[in-house]
Design a protein around this motif. Structure first.
Motif, mmCIF file in Angstrom:
data_model
loop_
_atom_site.group_PDB
_atom_site.id
_atom_site.type_symbol
_atom_site.label_atom_id
_atom_site.label_comp_id
_atom_site.label_asym_id
_atom_site.label_seq_id
_atom_site.Cartn_x
_atom_site.Cartn_y
_atom_site.Cartn_z
ATOM 1 N N GLY A 6 0.819 -1.209 0.000
ATOM 2 C CA GLY A 6 0.000 0.000 0.000
ATOM 3 C C GLY A 6 0.849 1.253 0.000
ATOM 4 O O GLY A 6 0.560 2.213 -0.732
ATOM 5 N N ALA A 7 1.889 1.253 0.798
ATOM 6 C CA ALA A 7 2.791 2.409 0.833
ATOM 7 C C ALA A 7 3.457 2.617 -0.519
ATOM 8 O O ALA A 7 3.616 3.757 -0.979
ATOM 9 C CB ALA A 7 3.846 2.219 1.925
ATOM 10 N N LEU A 8 3.823 1.528 -1.182
ATOM 11 C CA LEU A 8 4.471 1.644 -2.493
ATOM 12 C C LEU A 8 3.493 2.095 -3.573
ATOM 13 O O LEU A 8 3.904 2.711 -4.560
ATOM 14 C CB LEU A 8 5.133 0.317 -2.877
ATOM 15 N N ALA A 9 2.207 1.813 -3.383
ATOM 16 C CA ALA A 9 1.210 2.303 -4.331
ATOM 17 C C ALA A 9 1.156 3.823 -4.288
ATOM 18 O O ALA A 9 0.963 4.486 -5.313
ATOM 19 C CB ALA A 9 -0.155 1.706 -4.028
ATOM 20 N N LEU A 10 1.362 4.379 -3.084
ATOM 21 C CA LEU A 10 1.354 5.833 -2.923
ATOM 22 C C LEU A 10 2.704 6.455 -3.298
ATOM 23 O O LEU A 10 2.748 7.552 -3.849
ATOM 24 C CB LEU A 10 0.996 6.203 -1.478
ATOM 25 N N ARG A 11 3.799 5.757 -2.938
ATOM 26 C CA ARG A 11 5.153 6.277 -3.194
ATOM 27 C C ARG A 11 6.034 5.153 -3.756
ATOM 28 O O ARG A 11 6.812 4.539 -3.025
ATOM 29 C CB ARG A 11 5.758 6.816 -1.908
ATOM 30 N N PRO A 12 5.933 4.886 -5.050
ATOM 31 C CA PRO A 12 6.686 3.772 -5.630
ATOM 32 C C PRO A 12 8.202 3.961 -5.585
ATOM 33 O O PRO A 12 8.952 3.000 -5.736
ATOM 34 C CB PRO A 12 6.179 3.699 -7.075
ATOM 35 N N GLU A 13 8.650 5.169 -5.325
ATOM 36 C CA GLU A 13 10.095 5.439 -5.261
ATOM 37 C C GLU A 13 10.654 5.311 -3.840
ATOM 38 O O GLU A 13 11.811 5.609 -3.594
ATOM 39 C CB GLU A 13 10.388 6.844 -5.815
ATOM 40 N N ALA A 17 10.375 1.437 1.835
ATOM 41 C CA ALA A 17 9.236 0.529 1.676
ATOM 42 C C ALA A 17 9.639 -0.713 0.885
ATOM 43 O O ALA A 17 9.216 -1.831 1.211
ATOM 44 C CB ALA A 17 8.068 1.246 1.000
ATOM 45 N N HIS A 18 10.489 -0.537 -0.138
ATOM 46 C CA HIS A 18 10.967 -1.705 -0.891
ATOM 47 C C HIS A 18 11.801 -2.618 0.007
ATOM 48 O O HIS A 18 11.669 -3.847 -0.038
ATOM 49 C CB HIS A 18 11.793 -1.261 -2.102
ATOM 50 N N ILE A 19 12.662 -2.013 0.812
ATOM 51 C CA ILE A 19 13.499 -2.820 1.715
ATOM 52 C C ILE A 19 12.636 -3.554 2.725
ATOM 53 O O ILE A 19 12.787 -4.764 2.938
ATOM 54 C CB ILE A 19 14.563 -1.937 2.399
ATOM 55 N N ARG A 20 11.703 -2.848 3.352
ATOM 56 C CA ARG A 20 10.866 -3.465 4.377
ATOM 57 C C ARG A 20 9.971 -4.559 3.792
ATOM 58 O O ARG A 20 9.789 -5.612 4.389
ATOM 59 C CB ARG A 20 9.999 -2.414 5.077
ATOM 60 N N ARG A 21 9.396 -4.273 2.612
ATOM 61 C CA ARG A 21 8.538 -5.300 2.004
ATOM 62 C C ARG A 21 9.389 -6.522 1.624
ATOM 63 O O ARG A 21 8.961 -7.655 1.799
ATOM 64 C CB ARG A 21 7.790 -4.757 0.783
ATOM 65 N N GLY A 22 10.607 -6.284 1.150
ATOM 66 C CA GLY A 22 11.512 -7.397 0.852
ATOM 67 C C GLY A 22 11.793 -8.226 2.090
ATOM 68 O O GLY A 22 11.830 -9.463 2.037
ATOM 69 N N GLN A 23 11.979 -7.551 3.218
ATOM 70 C CA GLN A 23 12.209 -8.282 4.474
ATOM 71 C C GLN A 23 10.972 -9.080 4.872
ATOM 72 O O GLN A 23 11.086 -10.214 5.355
ATOM 73 C CB GLN A 23 12.626 -7.305 5.581
#
Length: 182
Positions: A6-13, A17-23
């Motif tokens: 959801g956070a990446l939908a708002l801020r894909p850059e 969020a990419h690191i945390r979702r990867g974890q």
């Protein structure tokens, strides 16, 4: 993972969020998804070592040590002052079958942290495997001085002493091992 999606939908850059979702994906054993997110984080923040190190750790855990070494090399190129990353690079190269390529990062790791017993131990192994026996003995001796309970280093040192015809030193290490074993 859902919250970070959801956070990446708002801020894909968002690198974080990419690191945390990867974890989160990694903890769910969705390794390919974790790799995708950390690779994207690395592209978004090319000077950041964190996604590279996470990728290296994941590939190392999977036994893909040549791939892990590639990521640790990139980490070290960005920050050559972290002895743990240098150790990880040396370990990945060693496990990938390149002991001679592991020597330099391990020497740099122990130069940065003179009390890094595991790094001295691994340095001893790679020096042994590259036929640098006297230097291997020195590294293993240093490993047991800074980490006396590091039994693997004592075992290797005893073996090295036996192979080089030093029975008194071998016996000393075997006695130390016996005292460590309850």
């Amino acid at each position: 993972a859902v919250a970070y999606t959801g956070a990446l939908a708002l801020r894909p850059e968002s690198v974080a969020a990419h690191i945390r979702r990867g974890q989160a994906y990694r903890s769910q054993r969705r390794e390919d998804d974790a790799i995708r997110d950390w690779t994207e984080a690395s592209h978004l923040a090319p000077r950041s070592t964190q996604p590279l190190e996470l990728l290296g750790d994941l590939y190392s855990q999977r036994g893909e040590d040549a791939q892990a070494a590639t990521y640790f090399e990139k980490c070290v190129a960005l920050d050559a002052q972290d002895p743990t990353r240098l150790y990880k690079l040396g370990l990945a190269r060693y496990r990938a079958g390149s002991p001679s390529a592991a020597i330099d990062p391990l020497r740099r790791a122990v130069a940065l942290n003179d009390n890094f017993g595991e790094a001295y131990y691994l340095l001893g192994l790679v020096l042994r495997d590259t036929q640098a026996t006297p230097q291997a003995a020195e590294a293993l001796e240093r490993a047991v001085r800074v980490a006396p309970s590091l039994t693997a280093a004592r075992e290797e040192l005893a073996d090295l002493y036996r192979a080089t015809g030093r029975p008194v030193q071998e016996l000393t290490q075997l006695q130390a091992l016996a005292s460590l074993d309850p």
